[in-house]
Design a protein around this motif. Structure first.
Motif: not given
Length: 275
Positions: A105-108, A172-174, A86-89
């Motif tokens: 934030h979406a990129i993270q 978190v994606l929502k 996924t990512g760090p966030r």
């Protein structure tokens, strides 16, 4: 049959593989390690399929290479939605977060996923570089571009965000799904996809070699699907019915889109009857 068979094959493989991913990512978390192990084995097989047919210009080789590219993309999808890549966030955005900050934030949230996409693309390009059969590479790159377009549109705002397809552990994606009647990118996205589909069908119909007829027909079918998928983002259609069999835990998702009509409260009439 020269065109119908590859188109039908592309539609079926896309539909079934997508449904399988939906099914696996809503199983108990304890199963995810086995799902990822199986998906990684399939990724290895897809690499071998594309490498071994790189110099083969038969109709069969076009199917094999296309399948390899699509299955390699499937690894990206299942690794994201099971939460392995996924990512760090890992947290949702706070209320009021918007603009470039929200985009950052979406990129993270997806950073490792996006890097994995690039690495796999480089690997496929390296093993098929200057080869006669690169349908797997073009399939993977096409899916990547369409995936990016769809995600940007969902981030900017669409009518149908299809939250029911986001598994509970990826809540978190929502926070990056935006519901709007329209966004400025959508007309360009759907127009580009439509033009791409027309051009690919044109290449398929004008091709003379069986290998090219099959390859272009497979890609054209995917591009046509992209046009339909983009319109699904804007039309309030029950998209989940396409994969009803793969969403046993979310079969009532369609009902959640429309709030239940308010029910009349008879309590007052019962306790205070009219004289």
């Amino acid at each position: 049959m020269d065109y119908a068979l590859p188109i039908a094959y592309a539609l079926f493989l896309w539909w079934f593989s997508t449904g399988l991913i939906f099914y696996l990512d809503q199983l108990p978390v304890r199963t995810f390690k086995w799902s990822m192990a199986g998906a990684t084995a399939v990724l290895g097989l897809s690499f071998y399929a594309m490498w071994s047919t790189a110099d083969d210009t038969s109709r069969w080789a076009a199917y094999v290479s296309f399948s390899g590219g699509l299955l390699a993309w499937g690894w990206q999808e299942i690794s994201l939605y099971t939460g392995f890549v996924t990512g760090p966030r890992k947290t949702r955005c706070a209320a009021g977060c918007s603009g470039w900050r929200h985009f950052g934030h979406a990129i993270q949230v997806n950073l490792w996923h996006e890097i994995a996409i690039i690495l796999v693309a480089i690997a496929i390009a390296a093993m098929t570089w200057e080869s006669a059969n690169q349908w797997g590479l073009w399939t993977y790159l096409l899916l990547w571009s369409l995936h990016l377009s769809a995600r940007l549109n969902v981030f900017l705002g669409v009518r149908n965000v299809s939250e029911e397809f986001v598994p509970a552990h990826m809540e978190v994606l929502k926070s990056f799904l935006t519901r709007k009647p329209m966004n400025l990118l959508f007309p360009f996205s759907v127009t580009a996809a439509t033009i791409g589909a027309v051009l690919l069908f044109g290449e398929a119909f004008s091709a003379e070699a069986d290998h090219h007829v099959t390859g272009y027909s497979l890609l054209a079918a995917l591009m046509a699907l992209a046009v339909v998928e983009h319109w699904f983002l804007m039309l309030p259609l029950p998209v989940e019915k396409l994969w009803h069999w793969s969403l046993p835990a979310r079969r009532n998702a369609a009902k959640s889109r429309k709030p239940a009509p308010p029910k009349f409260d008879y309590t007052t009439l019962k306790t205070n009857p009219t004289p």
